[in-house]
Design a protein around this motif. Structure first.
Motif, short mmCIF file in Angstrom:
data_model
loop_
_atom_site.label_atom_id
_atom_site.label_comp_id
_atom_site.label_asym_id
_atom_site.label_seq_id
_atom_site.Cartn_x
_atom_site.Cartn_y
_atom_site.Cartn_z
N GLY A 225 0.79 -1.22 0.00
CA GLY A 225 0.00 0.00 0.00
C GLY A 225 0.82 1.27 0.00
N ALA A 226 1.91 1.28 0.78
CA ALA A 226 2.74 2.48 0.88
C ALA A 226 3.39 2.80 -0.46
CB ALA A 226 3.80 2.29 1.96
N GLU A 227 3.90 1.78 -1.16
CA GLU A 227 4.54 2.01 -2.44
C GLU A 227 3.54 2.41 -3.53
OE1 GLU A 227 7.75 2.22 -3.34
OE2 GLU A 227 8.11 2.12 -1.18
N ILE A 228 2.36 1.81 -3.49
CA ILE A 228 1.32 2.20 -4.45
C ILE A 228 0.91 3.65 -4.22
CG2 ILE A 228 -1.03 1.77 -5.24
CD1 ILE A 228 0.98 -0.33 -6.16
N PHE A 229 0.80 4.04 -2.96
CA PHE A 229 0.45 5.42 -2.63
C PHE A 229 1.52 6.38 -3.15
CE2 PHE A 229 0.28 9.07 0.29
CZ PHE A 229 -1.05 9.44 0.15
N ASN A 230 2.79 6.05 -2.90
CA ASN A 230 3.89 6.90 -3.37
C ASN A 230 3.92 7.00 -4.89
OD1 ASN A 230 4.74 7.40 -0.75
ND2 ASN A 230 6.20 5.69 -0.73
N PHE A 231 3.71 5.86 -5.55
CA PHE A 231 3.65 5.84 -7.02
C PHE A 231 2.56 6.76 -7.53
CE2 PHE A 231 0.61 3.70 -9.93
CZ PHE A 231 1.21 4.01 -11.13
N THR A 232 1.40 6.68 -6.90
CA THR A 232 0.26 7.50 -7.32
C THR A 232 0.56 8.99 -7.19
OG1 THR A 232 -1.29 5.75 -6.68
CG2 THR A 232 -2.18 7.97 -6.90
N LEU A 233 1.14 9.37 -6.05
CA LEU A 233 1.47 10.78 -5.84
C LEU A 233 2.52 11.27 -6.83
CD1 LEU A 233 1.58 11.15 -1.95
CD2 LEU A 233 -0.32 11.56 -3.52
N LYS A 234 3.33 10.36 -7.31
CA LYS A 234 4.39 10.73 -8.25
C LYS A 234 3.86 10.90 -9.67
CE LYS A 234 8.71 8.95 -10.27
NZ LYS A 234 9.66 7.81 -10.29
N VAL A 235 3.00 9.96 -10.13
CA VAL A 235 2.64 9.97 -11.55
C VAL A 235 1.35 10.72 -11.88
CG1 VAL A 235 3.82 7.76 -11.90
CG2 VAL A 235 1.34 7.77 -11.56
N VAL A 236 0.40 10.75 -10.94
CA VAL A 236 -0.90 11.33 -11.28
C VAL A 236 -0.84 12.82 -11.59
CG1 VAL A 236 -3.25 11.76 -10.45
CG2 VAL A 236 -2.22 9.50 -10.17
N PRO A 237 -0.15 13.63 -10.77
CA PRO A 237 -0.12 15.07 -11.10
C PRO A 237 0.46 15.35 -12.49
CG PRO A 237 0.56 14.73 -8.84
CD PRO A 237 0.47 13.37 -9.46
N SER A 238 1.56 14.69 -12.86
CA SER A 238 2.13 14.92 -14.18
C SER A 238 1.24 14.35 -15.28
CB SER A 238 3.54 14.31 -14.27
OG SER A 238 3.51 12.92 -14.02
N MET A 239 0.56 13.22 -15.00
CA MET A 239 -0.37 12.66 -15.98
C MET A 239 -1.51 13.62 -16.26
SD MET A 239 -2.55 9.07 -15.84
CE MET A 239 -3.19 9.41 -14.21
N VAL A 240 -2.05 14.22 -15.21
CA VAL A 240 -3.13 15.20 -15.39
C VAL A 240 -2.65 16.39 -16.20
CG1 VAL A 240 -4.60 16.86 -14.16
CG2 VAL A 240 -4.42 14.50 -13.34
N LYS A 241 -1.48 16.90 -15.85
CA LYS A 241 -0.90 18.05 -16.56
C LYS A 241 -0.70 17.72 -18.04
CE LYS A 241 3.22 21.01 -16.65
NZ LYS A 241 4.55 21.26 -16.03
N ASP A 242 -0.14 16.54 -18.33
CA ASP A 242 0.13 16.15 -19.72
C ASP A 242 -1.16 15.90 -20.50
OD1 ASP A 242 2.80 16.34 -19.11
OD2 ASP A 242 3.10 14.17 -18.88
N THR A 243 -2.17 15.35 -19.83
CA THR A 243 -3.46 15.10 -20.49
C THR A 243 -4.12 16.40 -20.89
OG1 THR A 243 -3.74 13.06 -19.21
CG2 THR A 243 -5.70 13.98 -20.26
N LEU A 244 -4.07 17.38 -20.01
CA LEU A 244 -4.62 18.70 -20.34
C LEU A 244 -3.86 19.30 -21.52
CD1 LEU A 244 -5.11 20.13 -16.74
CD2 LEU A 244 -6.91 19.43 -18.33
N ALA A 245 -2.54 19.18 -21.49
CA ALA A 245 -1.72 19.78 -22.54
C ALA A 245 -1.98 19.16 -23.90
CB ALA A 245 -0.24 19.66 -22.19
N VAL A 246 -2.05 17.83 -23.96
CA VAL A 246 -2.23 17.15 -25.24
C VAL A 246 -3.62 17.42 -25.82
CG1 VAL A 246 -3.11 14.90 -24.44
CG2 VAL A 246 -1.63 15.00 -26.44
N ASN A 247 -4.57 17.80 -24.95
CA ASN A 247 -5.91 18.13 -25.41
C ASN A 247 -6.14 19.63 -25.54
OD1 ASN A 247 -7.82 15.58 -25.50
ND2 ASN A 247 -6.43 15.28 -23.78
N GLY A 248 -5.06 20.42 -25.33
CA GLY A 248 -5.14 21.87 -25.49
C GLY A 248 -6.03 22.55 -24.47
N LEU A 249 -6.01 22.05 -23.23
CA LEU A 249 -6.88 22.58 -22.19
C LEU A 249 -6.09 23.05 -20.97
CD1 LEU A 249 -9.65 19.81 -22.25
CD2 LEU A 249 -9.84 22.11 -23.22
#
Length: 332
Positions: A225-249
């Protein structure tokens, strides 16, 4: 050519396990502690149902809820699961027959977990863009509880079972935008059922209990659980940022964020880290639990029923693999 979600439905097994029932098995916990820790009050369990049983019921419900959808027009079935009926054949082939779909219909399974819905939408969009299919039935059907040890109170509080059916077509109520997908296989063993496949075909029978009485076994679901939590905090913010960018939003352009319903603590932490207003962040896991690849489509269904699907929707999945995926939906 546009690719859209045309129809959407889900099925939850009849058997329900409440927090009160879990406390009877694990008296060291309280109902309040479970609810506060994971944000789940009850979860549905596929005791006597297979993945194909649930997928068929989700598909049948979709055809009932959307009578304008003609079974004869479905020309491809893709099914996401990590609890298939058999090693072979693909469960999608079994579902194709049981749903009464035509034989001039492609069908296959793909093995992915928490990001499976987003990957499934990407596959469906590619099939349409390539001129291979026009109406794809995307199914998610998962029963992690079949992998969980009966004394694993941590995972039993989190995971529920369920299935969803989505018709992806060239028209519909939600246009599918561009994707961000990612993988980090170095974390594969952080969420795993180690035995049963060809790498370790025989059961290990290596059950041990830690100092807190939690079982650990290669023959059952293990989640760090601890590693999954850390992984999530690491990748989700950048994933959201990149998703917005690739969709021009920009973030303010998004009307609703629908994330994988991992657990309430993690979701609230992500929401605060990303500075997303509560009224733009959808959580619906209280009486469902974490249904793995089915969480996002179930949430979309509930949000649609609640009248909250409007404008631009960002959906995102992340977890086992380690794997992540996100895209934009434009409600039409």
């Amino acid at each position: 050519m546009k690719t859209c979600i045309k129809a959407l439905a889900y099925y939850l097994p009849e058997t329900v396990v409440t927090n009160e029932q879990l406390v009877e098995e694990f008296p060291e916990w309280t109902v309040e502690k479970i609810a506060a820790k994971v944000g789940v009050n009850q979860r549905h369990i596929a005791r006597d149902e297979t993945i194909s049983d649930m997928a068929v019921k989700a598909g049948e419900k979709m055809f009932v809820d959307y009578p304008e959808v003609n079974k004869e027009e479905v020309d491809f079935v893709i099914l996401c699961t990590q609890s298939p009926d058999y090693f072979l054949p693909s469960t999608a082939c079994i579902v194709q027959r049981r749903l009464g779909l035509r034989t001039a219909c492609g069908a296959f399974d793909f093995n992915l977990g928490c990001s499976g819905y987003e990957y499934g939408l990407a596959i469906a969009k590619g099939l349409i863009a390539g001129g291979i299919a026009k109406n794809i039935l995307l199914l998610t059907s998962e029963a992690y509880n079949k992998h969980i040890h009966s004394r694993d109170k941590g995972n039993r509080t989190i995971f529920g079972d369920g299935a969803t059916a989505t018709l992806v077509s060239t028209d519909g109520f939600a246009e599918i935008g561009d994707f961000i997908l990612g993988t980090d296989g170095s974390g594969a063993e952080e969420l795993i059922v180690k035995t049963g496949g060809m790498a370790y075909p025989e059961k290990a029978h290596d059950l041990e209990y830690d100092e807190n009485g939690n079982p650990h076994s290669s023959d059952h679901l293990f989640m760090n659980g601890a590693e999954i939590f850390n992984f999530t905090l690491k990748v989700v913010p950048s994933m959201v940022k990149d998703t917005l960018a690739v969709n021009g939003l920009e973030k303010d352009d998004v009307d609703l964020f629908v994330f994988h319903q991992a657990n309430r603590f993690m979701l609230n932490h992500l929401r605060k880290k990303l500075k997303i207003d509560e009224d733009k962040f959808f959580i619906n896991m209280d009486n469902i639990g974490n249904t793995v690849s089915s969480t996002v489509p179930i949430a979309l269904c509930d949000a649609k029923d609640a009248g909250r699907l409007r404008g631009s929707i960002l959906i995102a999945g992340f977890g086992v693999g380690l794997s992540w995926g996100a895209c934009m939906l434009k409600i039409r």
